[in-house]
Structures are given as C-alpha cells and as structure tokens.
Design an enzyme around this catalytic site. Structure first.
Site, PDB file in Angstrom:
ATOM      1  N   HIS B  60       0.845  -1.191   0.000  1.00 44.02           N
ATOM      2  CA  HIS B  60       0.000   0.000   0.000  1.00 44.02           C
ATOM      3  C   HIS B  60       0.889   1.254   0.000  1.00 44.02           C
ATOM      4  O   HIS B  60       1.999   1.230   0.536  1.00 44.02           O
ATOM      5  CB  HIS B  60      -0.889   0.016   1.248  1.00 44.02           C
ATOM      6  CG  HIS B  60      -2.110  -0.853   1.124  1.00 44.02           C
ATOM      7  ND1 HIS B  60      -3.166  -0.771   1.992  1.00 44.02           N
ATOM      8  CD2 HIS B  60      -2.437  -1.812   0.222  1.00 44.02           C
ATOM      9  CE1 HIS B  60      -4.092  -1.649   1.636  1.00 44.02           C
ATOM     10  NE2 HIS B  60      -3.675  -2.301   0.579  1.00 44.02           N
ATOM     11  N   GLU B  62       0.834   3.913   1.747  1.00 44.13           N
ATOM     12  CA  GLU B  62       1.277   4.362   3.076  1.00 44.13           C
ATOM     13  C   GLU B  62       2.464   3.546   3.582  1.00 44.13           C
ATOM     14  O   GLU B  62       3.398   4.087   4.188  1.00 44.13           O
ATOM     15  CB  GLU B  62       0.135   4.246   4.092  1.00 44.13           C
ATOM     16  CG  GLU B  62      -1.109   5.053   3.769  1.00 44.13           C
ATOM     17  CD  GLU B  62      -2.151   4.237   3.010  1.00 44.13           C
ATOM     18  OE1 GLU B  62      -1.782   3.487   2.072  1.00 44.13           O
ATOM     19  OE2 GLU B  62      -3.336   4.366   3.348  1.00 44.13           O
ATOM     20  N   CYS B  90      -6.252   1.613   6.053  1.00 47.06           N
ATOM     21  CA  CYS B  90      -6.800   0.323   6.513  1.00 47.06           C
ATOM     22  C   CYS B  90      -6.088  -0.089   7.809  1.00 47.06           C
ATOM     23  O   CYS B  90      -5.167   0.596   8.268  1.00 47.06           O
ATOM     24  CB  CYS B  90      -6.584  -0.741   5.440  1.00 47.06           C
ATOM     25  SG  CYS B  90      -4.861  -1.226   5.232  1.00 47.06           S
ATOM     26  N   CYS B  93      -2.188  -0.354   7.491  1.00 47.38           N
ATOM     27  CA  CYS B  93      -1.461   0.917   7.400  1.00 47.38           C
ATOM     28  C   CYS B  93      -1.608   1.744   8.678  1.00 47.38           C
ATOM     29  O   CYS B  93      -0.652   2.364   9.143  1.00 47.38           O
ATOM     30  CB  CYS B  93      -1.957   1.700   6.189  1.00 47.38           C
ATOM     31  SG  CYS B  93      -1.603   0.860   4.636  1.00 47.38           S
TER      32      CYS B  93
END
Lengths: 161, 161
Positions: B60, B62, B90, B93
C-alpha cells in the site's frame, strides 16, 4: 495425518519452524518473534523480526514472510496459505493477512498489549471482506518463554546501565 | 502560516502531493491511493499503491512511504512526522503508523469498507501505547473522485468483457 490429533502435530511441526525464526531474532537482539507461511505443506515464506536491523517499523516477521510468500506465488492473493506466528499478530500484520486473503492463522502466545485476533481487538469480528480461520496457543509456552527471557534481560540491562 | 486557516492550506499543499502519487497509481492501473510523509516541512517519503506491480498485498502507498521515511530518518520511530494519505488508512497501514509513532495523520476520503480511523474501527480508541492526531476530509472530493472514476472504469470493463 490431519485428524484433530494429527492436525495438532502438523501445526506443532510448523510452529517449531517459526520458533527457530524467533530464536534468530533473539540472537540479533530483536524482539523474538518468528513466522512461516505454508502452502500445500511447503514453507514458502519464513522470517524473523528485523525492526532494529532495517530501522523499519513495518519489518515484523509476519510482514516479511507474507511478502516472501507472495513473491513465491507470483500473486498478491495468498489463497490456501496458513501463517504460523509465534505471537498473536498486531493490527498491521493481522490487517496484511486479511488483505492477502490468508486462509488460516496459527499463533503461539497471546499478546494482550497489541494482539488483533482477540486481545485488544478482533479483526475477524469486523465487517471486512475476508475472515481468517484462527487457531491459538500452539506451543504457547515455548513461544512466550523466548519473549519473557528477552524482556527480562532488557530490563536488567536498563537497571545496570 | 499555521493558524487554523494557514494549517488548512498547509495540509492542502501536502495532500496535493499525495494526490499526485494517487494519479501515478491510476495511470498504472492500481487502485489510486497516494501518500506522503512530512518531517519539518520536508517530504521524506512519497509513494503510490504498487500491489499489482509488486504482486504484494502489503504494498500500500502508506506502507512504502513509511518505510522510505524510516530510511531517511535512520530510525524505526517516525517521531514528529505527519502522514498525508488520500484515503482513510486500513488496519494494516493504521497499525504501521502507530508502531512507527507517527505524530499526525491527515487523510482525504473516508473508507467505509476498510478504514481504521473511524469507519470499520478506530485504532485510536483502543488501548494501544500510542495515539495519532487525525485530521479527516482534506481535499476529500478530489481524493474520492479518482477512486470513483477508477472503479467505474473497472466495472465497465467487466461488463464489456
């Protein structure tokens, strides 16, 4: 081999592999956590905590093992895999397992401070689009003993220093 | 510059940088999410989703930006940093940000399906050893528009195929 008794010895076999990883972390002065990812009875990811070595807060054993397993499978979906972790995964690692559609998680020690499959929260109880079958407390004492010893020595070091 | 009005323009400046990252994801056929990490007004991590490219569920925006920021700081503690993300992080993260002791998070669009700072759960409300100051809905419409467009085209593709 996979009746309830056989499943336990099966799980213990892989958990011992995860414990070997945790021991590597211990020897490197990292919090002793280890993880392996198993697919069709083969270990396709294995790692220990490398937070201090890599100076990276995301370098938990489970995360590294998941990335290895995804590379092995050539897919971001880790369908039909089982993750063995020596301690209950935190929100980051538990979240990664759900994103990766891991089928099953087996863990050793409970983590009352950060565990995300029953301790501080339970990601399986939220409305997410995947749930993981979880088996807890496999070789719990061995997994916990390494952590206790590590933090005992850390505290002693702080008292002496 | 950092009175309440100045802070908003400050936040919008960095969110625009995160949106540039999300646009890169969009152009690469990845879910269009972007993130930047800021330390003393300098961007020390910037990334977009690379899940498909890397075939890695942990890739991801992040996570990649956090790892970059930790490398820049030479530390697993991202103290005094602010993360700008185009969408509510999420559990993975959000958990990584707490592990990294990120000071502040600014995000754009709400994520009702997986958001871990108020939508499906709120990690700030659990008994964890760090809390993050969260500012929501900065440039929300711009952040959400990219995602809507992406999924609209995806759905259309499925109908045609």
């Amino acid at each position: 081999m996979k009746d309830s008794r056989g499943m336990k010895s099966f799980d213990e076999y892989y958990m011992k592999e995860a414990i070997k990883e945790a021991e590597k972390a211990y020897d490197s002065n990292e919090v002793p956590v280890g993880a392996v990812v198993v697919y069709r009875e083969k270990i396709i990811g294995r790692a220990h905590n490398q937070i201090k070595l890599l100076k990276d807060p995301t370098a938990h054993a489970e995360m590294i093992a998941l990335t290895q397993a995804a590379a092995y499978l050539g897919s971001e979906r880790l369908l039909e895999t089982t993750v063995y972790a020596t301690i209950e995964p935190c929100a980051m690692c538990a979240g990664a397992m759900i994103l990766g559609r891991v089928k099953r998680l087996v863990f050793g020690a409970i983590d009352l401070k950060t565990g995300a499959f029953g301790s501080v929260l339970d990601l399986n109880k939220l409305k997410l689009n995947h749930k993981i079958s979880v088996t807890k407390r496999i070789l719990e004492n061995e997994c916990a003993a390494l952590l206790k010893e590590f933090f005992k020595i850390k505290r002693r070091g702080r008292l002496v220093a």
